[in-house]
Design a protein around this motif. Structure first.
Motif, short mmCIF file in Angstrom:
data_model
loop_
_atom_site.label_atom_id
_atom_site.label_comp_id
_atom_site.label_asym_id
_atom_site.label_seq_id
_atom_site.Cartn_x
_atom_site.Cartn_y
_atom_site.Cartn_z
N ALA A 123 49.26 49.12 41.69
CA ALA A 123 48.35 48.16 42.34
C ALA A 123 48.87 46.74 42.13
O ALA A 123 49.32 46.39 41.03
N ASN A 124 48.82 45.91 43.18
CA ASN A 124 49.08 44.48 42.97
C ASN A 124 47.89 43.61 43.37
O ASN A 124 47.95 42.39 43.31
N ILE A 125 46.79 44.27 43.78
CA ILE A 125 45.49 43.60 43.84
C ILE A 125 44.51 44.50 43.07
O ILE A 125 44.46 45.71 43.31
N ILE A 126 43.78 43.91 42.12
CA ILE A 126 42.70 44.65 41.46
C ILE A 126 41.40 43.93 41.78
O ILE A 126 41.38 42.70 41.93
N ARG A 127 40.32 44.70 41.92
CA ARG A 127 39.02 44.12 42.29
C ARG A 127 38.09 44.32 41.10
O ARG A 127 37.66 45.43 40.82
#
Ligand SMILES: *Cc1c(COP(=O)(O)O)cnc(C)c1O
Length: 223
Positions: free
Chosen positions: A205-209
């Motif tokens: 992942a290179n975006i985490i929410r």
């Protein structure tokens, strides 16, 4: 209790370079969001259109806005002007509507395709085997830009249970990337939440929410 500022600073120091944090801000006030931005978060995620419109009025362009909820097609008209990315596109019909309003707003809307990596019948997102076809259908739209994939995965509470779904989404991501579909830029893989972001990062992942871990427990649980 830790403050939002402390939580944000700790997460920022923990997350490897190249991984972007979207602060999942459903149910949070504009003041809470502003505190997170002040502490170093640059992307805010919102699930509900009405809520997003009202906090956006107060917070404005101090951050980038990611739509991370289920998007109904009659809400596209409100979402397109204020969001920088829509992470939850799951049909060509929705993408065409976004394209139409993006043109009226003179912008090119960045989107991610939501993968139903757990193949759960009642869940949003696109079945893994349908992703390629859908992206090929959306790619030619002039005011929409496909920039990657997003997934939730089944929620069990144990982050290790999420790993196979993150692995599967990464596999699809790489497959689509290798196809080099014109106008598609496979750059972002958005996976992982407060309980699972570490596993998600390990799986690419290179975006985490992240919501709870920054803002504390939600009084009102939506998901
Ligand atoms: C609420 C939410 C998150 C963050 O959840 P937390 O468990 O609070 O970190 C992430 N992604 C989506 C789509 C959400 O709705």
């Amino acid at each position: 209790m830790e403050t939002i500022t402390e939580n944000v600073k700790r997460l920022l120091s923990e997350v490897p370079e190249g991984v972007e944090i979207v602060a999942a801000a459903k149910t949070r006030t504009a003041d809470e969001i502003l505190e997170a931005i002040e502490a170093g978060v640059s992307k805010i995620g919102e699930n509900y259109v009405q809520e997003a419109v009202s906090v956006h009025e107060l917070v404005g362009e101090k951050a980038q806005w990611h739509f991370i909820g289920h998007l109904q097609s009659n809400k596209v008209v409100q979402v397109v002007p204020i969001f920088d990315m829509i992470e939850t596109v799951d049909s060509a019909k929705l993408a065409r509507k976004i394209d139409k309003y993006a043109e009226l707003n003179n912008k090119i809307m960045s989107i991610l395709i939501e993968v139903n990596s757990g193949r759960e019948p009642q869940k949003n997102g696109v079945m893994p085997e349908d992703i390629e076809h859908l992206i090929r259908e959306i790619a030619p739209l002039p005011h929409v830009k496909v920039m990657g994939l997003m997934t939730m995965g089944p929620f069990t509470g144990d982050p290790e249970d999420a790993r196979p779904y993150f692995v599967e989404t990464r596999r699809i991501f790489n497959h689509i990337k290798d196809l080099n579909i014109p106008k598609v830029e496979m750059k972002y893989l958005s996976m992982g939440m407060s309980n699972s972001y570490k596993v998600a990062i390990e799986e690419g992942a290179n975006i985490i929410r992240v919501g709870t871990k920054l803002f504390g427990e939600r009084i009102c649980k939506f998901e």
